[in-house]
Design a protein around this motif. Structure first.
Motif: not given
Length: 199
Positions: A18-19, A49-52, A55, A70-72, A74, A91
């Motif tokens: 995804p993405g 491409v990943a959520a964080d 991942q 990454c979406d987020t 930290s 992202a």
């Protein structure tokens, strides 16, 4: 306005997910060659491409330069990614110019870490994970202090004033820590220390 074409020796290998299609479009607009396993491993940046970052690290299956989109992001995830040698970008704010810059930074054998990214990594207190202590040299308390101040952009004279010592002492400490880290310059020393959890 389209970003200038990347050097022909740099290409991206996008890991499907995804993405990834959005990143592919941005990469092509930035003048980067895109492909899968057919691109040779030399000077090829693998983009995940990943959520964080965690991942992305779990999805990482290849050696070589890595870029995580990454979406987020930290501070802890960024630190773990840096220790794995990956460049991390968010992202949401990704542009073609930003992607091109991140790919070129990931492709460089000893990438420097931009100050905002480095500051975010150094400002958190905990240092989970990281390589075994036997693999990396330990720094003295004074070397760590000097390295943190170097990371904040202070010159030798400023560091001496802040630590209450002579500039000659600061130069000696920097020489010792750069020798211990086998660093070529100040930026390389800071980047190496961050990746190995020394600061």
């Amino acid at each position: 306005m389209t970003a200038p074409p990347a050097t022909p020796t740099v290409a991206v290998r996008l890991v499907p997910g995804p993405g990834a299609e959005r990143v592919r479009v941005l990469a092509e607009r930035a003048g980067l060659r895109c492909g899968g396993d057919e691109i040779g491993p030399a000077a090829t940046v693998t983009v995940i491409v990943a959520a964080d970052a965690d991942q992305a690290l779990r999805a990482q299956r290849t050696r070589g330069p890595l870029l995580f989109v990454c979406d987020t992001v930290s501070p802890e995830g960024r630190r773990r990614a840096l220790r794995a040698g990956a460049v991390v970008v968010g992202a949401a704010e990704l542009t073609e110019a930003g992607l091109l810059e991140a790919v070129l930074r990931a492709a460089h054998p000893h990438p420097s870490i931009p100050y905002p990214e480095l500051s975010g990594v150094l400002s958190t207190g905990t240092r989970p994970g990281g390589p075994p202590a036997a693999c990396t040299p330990a720094l003295t308390a004074r070397q760590t202090q000097v390295l943190r101040l170097m990371a904040e952009g202070h010159a030798n004279a400023d560091i001496a004033l802040l630590l209450g010592c002579s500039e000659h002492t600061v130069k000696n400490v920097i020489y010792e820590l750069m020798t211990r880290l086998q660093a070529r310059n100040r930026a390389h020393a800071v980047a190496h220390a961050v990746r190995h959890g020394l600061v």
